[in-house]
Design an enzyme around this catalytic site. Sequence first.
Site, PDB file in Angstrom:
ATOM      1  N   ARG A 128     -26.933 -16.749  43.039  1.00  0.00           N
ATOM      2  CA  ARG A 128     -27.075 -17.876  43.979  1.00  0.00           C
ATOM      3  C   ARG A 128     -26.251 -17.595  45.235  1.00  0.00           C
ATOM      4  NH1 ARG A 128     -23.781 -21.823  43.326  1.00  0.00           N
ATOM      5  NH2 ARG A 128     -24.132 -22.188  41.116  1.00  0.00           N
ATOM      6  N   TYR A 136     -43.903 -29.836  62.717  1.00  0.00           N
ATOM      7  CA  TYR A 136     -44.537 -29.656  61.411  1.00  0.00           C
ATOM      8  C   TYR A 136     -44.423 -30.963  60.610  1.00  0.00           C
ATOM      9  CZ  TYR A 136     -45.249 -27.800  56.721  1.00  0.00           C
ATOM     10  OH  TYR A 136     -45.698 -27.579  55.451  1.00  0.00           O
ATOM     11  N   ASP A 167     -37.435 -23.910  65.335  1.00  0.00           N
ATOM     12  CA  ASP A 167     -38.319 -23.480  64.257  1.00  0.00           C
ATOM     13  C   ASP A 167     -39.225 -22.400  64.851  1.00  0.00           C
ATOM     14  OD1 ASP A 167     -40.396 -23.143  62.429  1.00  0.00           O
ATOM     15  OD2 ASP A 167     -40.382 -25.234  61.793  1.00  0.00           O
ATOM     16  N   LYS A 206     -45.357 -18.002  56.207  1.00  0.00           N
ATOM     17  CA  LYS A 206     -46.417 -17.844  57.194  1.00  0.00           C
ATOM     18  C   LYS A 206     -46.480 -16.382  57.662  1.00  0.00           C
ATOM     19  CE  LYS A 206     -46.552 -22.211  56.397  1.00  0.00           C
ATOM     20  NZ  LYS A 206     -45.879 -23.202  57.183  1.00  0.00           N
TER      21      LYS A 206
HETATM   22  C1  PLP Z   1     -45.008 -24.293  56.880  1.00  0.00           C
HETATM   23  C2  PLP Z   1     -44.014 -24.679  57.889  1.00  0.00           C
HETATM   24  C3  PLP Z   1     -42.766 -25.192  57.519  1.00  0.00           C
HETATM   25  C4  PLP Z   1     -42.390 -25.436  56.062  1.00  0.00           C
HETATM   26  O1  PLP Z   1     -42.306 -24.265  55.337  1.00  0.00           O
HETATM   27  P1  PLP Z   1     -42.630 -24.146  53.757  1.00  0.00           P
HETATM   28  O2  PLP Z   1     -42.416 -22.695  53.487  1.00  0.00           O
HETATM   29  O3  PLP Z   1     -44.026 -24.610  53.543  1.00  0.00           O
HETATM   30  O4  PLP Z   1     -41.641 -25.017  53.053  1.00  0.00           O
HETATM   31  C5  PLP Z   1     -41.876 -25.506  58.521  1.00  0.00           C
HETATM   32  N1  PLP Z   1     -42.189 -25.339  59.828  1.00  0.00           N
HETATM   33  C6  PLP Z   1     -43.374 -24.855  60.218  1.00  0.00           C
HETATM   34  C7  PLP Z   1     -43.665 -24.675  61.665  1.00  0.00           C
HETATM   35  C8  PLP Z   1     -44.336 -24.521  59.273  1.00  0.00           C
HETATM   36  O5  PLP Z   1     -45.525 -24.047  59.669  1.00  0.00           O
END
Ligand code: PLP
Length: 379
Positions: free
Chosen positions: A46, A98, A170, A195
């Site tokens: 962890r 998001y 982000d 992604k």
């Molecule tokens: C998918 C996404 C998230 C969240 O990520 P997860 O891996 O699904 O928890 C946050 N910000 C953006 C821009 C995203 O496309």
Amino acid sequence: MRFETLAIHSGRQPDPTTGALATPIYQTSTFVFEDVGVTRGYDYSRTANPTRKALENCIAELEGGKAGFAFATGMAAETTVMHLLKAGDHVISGDDIYGGTYRLFEEVMKDFGLEFTFLRMDDGKRIEEAIRPNTRMIWIETPSNPLLNIIDIEMVVDIARRHNLMTVADNTFPTPYFLRPIEYGVDLVVHSTTKYLNGHCDVVGGAVVTNTDELTERVQFLLNALGTCASPFDCWLVLRGIKTLPVRMMRQEENAAQVAAYLEKHPKVEKVFYPGLKSHPGHEIAMRQMGGFGSVVSFEIEGGIEAVNSFLRSVTIFSLAESLGGVDSLVEHPATMSHASMPEDVRRGVGITDSLIRLSVGLENVDDLIEDLAQALES
Ligand SMILES: *Cc1c(COP(=O)(O)O)cnc(C)c1O
């Protein structure tokens, strides 16, 4: 070294015990001490794990930050970042973020005493007017999801610095291949590695990159204290995905640009949202700030929800699924899928209509993709 080289080599070295070129999956919970009080740098997975460390170092280097941290999901990364704050603190956030981020802020973090203001980040004066004595953080997502609005990062960082606020970007959509927010002075970068970074629709993961020693220490503490870290196997998959990030980003963008140009001319399409189009309001800033426009294309279709449903049922190569950024082309309906967690009035207010469809353009042959869209629009 340049980006393509870093994507393949950063954070990685041949395994010291066997010479294995690929980073081994250190699938272990714990590490044996060499002597009382003496470790080889690891004691419990962890806290730190060698496979995770390789990914963390790689992402940190690609983003040009001080340190990286890998999380179980993008939301785990964001949850951890929000724990940098305490009850009574105020956050200014983009309004078309998001859907899951909006839900985390509004439906979870608010109950712990954090305050949020959501606004369109295209006007510096509007941002300054939203600053309160207890404001601590500005949260941006550019290009935004699903409308692909572009935020001028230098403008936001300038305001944040004058008011001593932390900035978080982000960077899931552009990835460091197209945008490195830390170069513009952003303090923290968060990712859903689910992604583009992983890119193969086979893992969920998240990451944080820090730009100061103080934040590095605090995020490391929080990751361990909250237990939000990624598993060794998931880290290994993301490490493998990153090796091809530059070629995937480039080819997917080429495909997306052709798809956007096709849709813009189609009589049944009312509006196309893609920062690479000259018609996009953020095109100029995107040109200046980013190395590319990405491969998410949103558009509004004529004929209301019935036309939307018929389109979604008719595509055959695009899969009807949430998520984006993978080699597989996906299509989704933000109002009922990715952004269903936003209340209807908020969603409509930010411009996510029921007629909006979001495409994540993948690596298939672009002529096949356009033919698929053409027959689905005809239906
Ligand atoms: C998918 C996404 C998230 C969240 O990520 P997860 O891996 O699904 O928890 C946050 N910000 C953006 C821009 C995203 O496309």
